[in-house]
Design a protein around this motif. Structure first.
Motif, PDB file in Angstrom:
ATOM      1  N   GLU A 223       0.651  -1.199   0.169  1.00 40.58           N
ATOM      2  CA  GLU A 223       0.171  -0.225   0.124  1.00 40.58           C
ATOM      3  C   GLU A 223       0.794   1.291   0.034  1.00 40.58           C
ATOM      4  O   GLU A 223       0.694   2.173  -0.704  1.00 40.58           O
ATOM      5  N   LEU A 224       1.902   1.274   0.923  1.00 33.33           N
ATOM      6  CA  LEU A 224       2.820   2.259   0.868  1.00 33.33           C
ATOM      7  C   LEU A 224       3.767   2.570  -0.298  1.00 33.33           C
ATOM      8  O   LEU A 224       3.569   3.835  -0.806  1.00 33.33           O
ATOM      9  N   THR A 225       4.067   1.546  -1.093  1.00 29.33           N
ATOM     10  CA  THR A 225       4.567   1.661  -2.346  1.00 29.33           C
ATOM     11  C   THR A 225       3.763   2.186  -3.470  1.00 29.33           C
ATOM     12  O   THR A 225       3.985   3.176  -4.157  1.00 29.33           O
ATOM     13  N   GLU A 226       2.455   1.790  -3.258  1.00 32.38           N
ATOM     14  CA  GLU A 226       1.254   2.448  -4.187  1.00 32.38           C
ATOM     15  C   GLU A 226       1.120   3.837  -4.040  1.00 32.38           C
ATOM     16  O   GLU A 226       0.971   4.696  -4.955  1.00 32.38           O
ATOM     17  N   THR A 227       0.977   4.140  -2.985  1.00 26.46           N
ATOM     18  CA  THR A 227       0.769   5.669  -2.450  1.00 26.46           C
ATOM     19  C   THR A 227       2.159   6.479  -2.906  1.00 26.46           C
ATOM     20  O   THR A 227       1.835   7.484  -3.340  1.00 26.46           O
ATOM     21  N   LEU A 228       3.311   5.893  -2.505  1.00 24.15           N
ATOM     22  CA  LEU A 228       4.394   6.603  -2.911  1.00 24.15           C
ATOM     23  C   LEU A 228       4.478   6.829  -4.522  1.00 24.15           C
ATOM     24  O   LEU A 228       4.925   7.791  -4.930  1.00 24.15           O
ATOM     25  N   ASP A 229       4.089   5.927  -5.314  1.00 16.78           N
ATOM     26  CA  ASP A 229       4.250   5.931  -6.790  1.00 16.78           C
ATOM     27  C   ASP A 229       3.195   6.814  -7.278  1.00 16.78           C
ATOM     28  O   ASP A 229       3.474   7.812  -7.883  1.00 16.78           O
ATOM     29  N   ARG A 230       1.988   6.979  -6.790  1.00 16.01           N
ATOM     30  CA  ARG A 230       0.888   8.070  -6.991  1.00 16.01           C
ATOM     31  C   ARG A 230       1.372   9.395  -6.697  1.00 16.01           C
ATOM     32  O   ARG A 230       1.315  10.326  -7.395  1.00 16.01           O
TER      33      ARG A 230
END
Length: 68
Positions: A32-39
């Motif tokens: 989830e954190l990786t996806e948020t960071l990418d966004r």
């Protein structure tokens, strides 16, 4: 095996099960954190382009209030 050994093995198995569950939960959070960071990186890049193109991100700051 005696009773003490069985109890110790049961405690080790409990700890292992807890660690495996904890690790799975951490993996989910990291995803989830990786996806948020990418966004957020994509959004920051869009904002950098806007600023580079001269688009004002805060147009109301340049407008004078009506009493001027």
């Amino acid at each position: 095996m005696n009773a003490e050994t069985l109890q110790r093995m049961a405690r080790v198995e409990e700890r292992l099960a807890w660690l495996e569950r904890h690790m799975t939960e951490q993996d989910k959070v990291m995803l989830e954190l990786t996806e948020t960071l990418d966004r957020l990186r994509r959004e920051a890049e869009v904002l950098r382009r806007r600023v580079g193109d001269g688009i004002n991100l805060h147009p109301q700051e340049e407008e004078r209030p009506p009493h001027y």
